[in-house]
Enzyme design. Structure first.
Site, PDB file in Angstrom:
ATOM      1  N   PRO A 239      13.714  -5.821   5.632  1.00 56.34           N
ATOM      2  CA  PRO A 239      12.411  -6.205   5.045  1.00 56.34           C
ATOM      3  C   PRO A 239      11.338  -5.379   5.598  1.00 56.34           C
ATOM      4  CG  PRO A 239      13.470  -8.460   5.554  1.00 56.34           C
ATOM      5  CD  PRO A 239      14.212  -7.361   6.403  1.00 56.34           C
ATOM      6  N   CYS A 240      10.786  -4.497   4.426  1.00 60.83           N
ATOM      7  CA  CYS A 240       9.686  -3.484   4.746  1.00 60.83           C
ATOM      8  C   CYS A 240       8.391  -3.941   4.863  1.00 60.83           C
ATOM      9  CB  CYS A 240       9.703  -2.384   3.919  1.00 60.83           C
ATOM     10  SG  CYS A 240       9.258  -2.960   2.289  1.00 60.83           S
ATOM     11  N   GLN A 241       7.793  -5.347   4.478  1.00 60.81           N
ATOM     12  CA  GLN A 241       6.599  -5.838   4.225  1.00 60.81           C
ATOM     13  C   GLN A 241       5.638  -5.618   5.682  1.00 60.81           C
ATOM     14  OE1 GLN A 241       9.230  -7.256   2.839  1.00 60.81           O
ATOM     15  NE2 GLN A 241       8.819  -7.395   0.784  1.00 60.81           N
TER      16      GLN A 241
ATOM     17  N   PHE B 119       5.750  -3.629   7.929  1.00 60.62           N
ATOM     18  CA  PHE B 119       5.566  -1.992   8.041  1.00 60.62           C
ATOM     19  C   PHE B 119       4.842  -1.335   7.216  1.00 60.62           C
ATOM     20  CE2 PHE B 119      10.003  -3.044   9.640  1.00 60.62           C
ATOM     21  CZ  PHE B 119       9.524  -3.659  11.161  1.00 60.62           C
TER      22      PHE B 119
END
Length: 380
Positions: A109-111, A113
């Site tokens: 999951p990118c949230q 960063f």
């Protein structure tokens, strides 16, 4: 047994044997894909289109795993937290005698960063997910590793104890060559402005990233646009759906929000509203101009988020119809094929799409990885 619930009522799929393989794959044996943090399967869909064989999807999101299971019927869909999964639990999914090259996809999951995450916490538990991958890399030594995330992952990991730094150290000490690049998805045929960090590691040597194929200038294909992606879909109203097209359903709008979108032209936003339409929270606010905005037909869409079917969460208005884009339109802008079907609530489907790696991007990278392996085999 760890395969529980509706998602995994069928038994574990096992990799095909050499005798079962057809001749459709460009390699003597297909590259087998183990998709960690798979979500609904955007990475797996693109790698499947590149000639690989998805074997495992692993994700904590049960609705995303239901979508994965529905679209990858020959793969195991495991709705588990990687932090609580042992390497021995997925060992039955590997060939007893290694014939096929193995690829681990690890698009966490990118949230944590993302620059858009203004409430990011250094102790966010999702930050450690790449560290969890190390256990599986050390146990199974995949020939290839594919990581995609927002460019902020690189900045976030500059310290010696950052998750990307630790992963790269692990790869270096175990014989992997790795290449990383920040790429624009629209430069590879995805109809969306989406900037991402892509890392490919290989035991076969240095990986060469494919050159961009779409852009301006001689030798490039035109950049794909919103019209290219969704122009073929039948019109629907806010709150309606078209049963002839999978997931072509749009969220309902309150009367005032319907009035607001009607006051916005193609490519425009809330700045054109009359005073009675303006929200108190936007008075005197210079930012957030994309909310309640419409997309432009002949440009790529903005980057889709997990709330990509909500009019109030970005420039997610249809270019001319008075509504936010539908689930199907969001999927098309992420380069999912029309046959790919999403399960779960509308909000869940939007989250699955926003979190996904665009299949069109993973296909391009996947084809380059197939060529990379083929080149190695020819040399050996």
């Amino acid at each position: 047994m760890y395969l529980e619930g509706r998602v995994l009522e069928r038994p574990i799929a096992t990799p095909v044997s050499g005798r079962e393989r057809g001749t459709a794959f460009p390699l003597p044996a297909p590259i087998l894909v183990y998709d960690f943090f798979s979500g609904c399967g955007g990475t797996s869909e693109g790698l499947r289109a590149a000639g690989m064989k998805p074997v495992l999807g692993l994700d904590l999101d049960r609705e995303a795993m239901a979508t994965f299971a529905h679209n990858f019927r020959d793969a195991a869909a495991v709705p588990r937290d990687i932090c609580h999964l042992t390497t021995s639990e997925i060992e039955p999914l590997f060939e007893k005698e290694r014939v096929s090259p193995v690829l681990f996809s690890a698009c966490a999951p990118c949230q944590p960063f993302s620059r858009q995450n203004r409430q990011r916490k250094e102790k966010d538990s999702r930050v450690s997910l790449l560290k969890e991958l190390a256990r599986f890399v050390l146990r199974f030594r995949p020939e290839l590793i594919f990581v995609e995330n927002v460019p902020g992952l690189q900045t976030f990991s500059e310290s010696d104890d950052g998750p990307l730094h630790e992963l790269l150290e692990l790869l270096d000490s175990n014989g992997y060559k790795h290449s990383a690049r920040v790429i624009e998805a629209q430069a590879y045929g995805v109809p969306q402005n989406r900037r991402r960090l892509v890392l490919v590691a290989s035991l076969f040597g240095e990986f060469d990233f494919p050159q961009p194929t779409h852009g301006s200038g001689e030798g490039f294909h035109p950049v794909k646009t919103v019209r290219d992606a969704i122009g073929h879909l039948p019109p629907i109203k806010a709150g309606a759906s078209d049963p002839s097209v999978r997931n072509h359903q749009a969220c309902a709008l309150a009367p005032q929000n319907l009035e607001r979108i009607r006051a916005v032209r193609e490519g425009g936003g809330r700045r054109t509203w009359s005073d009675h339409l303006k929200l108190d929270c936007h008075v005197g606010l210079k930012g957030y101009t994309d909310v309640y905005g419409r997309m432009t037909w002949d440009r790529p869409s903005p980057s889709l988020t997990t709330r990509c079917i909500s009019l109030s969460n970005g420039r997610f208005g249809h270019p001319e119809q008075d509504r936010a884009i539908s689930v199907r339109e969001a999927a098309s802008l992420q380069s999912f094929p029309d046959r790919f079907e999403f399960l779960g609530s509308l909000n869940s489907q939007a989250r699955q799409i926003g979190n996904a790696v665009p299949p069109g991007l993973s296909e391009v990278i996947g084809r380059a990885m197939v060529a990379h392996v083929q080149k190695h085999l020819e040399r050996s």
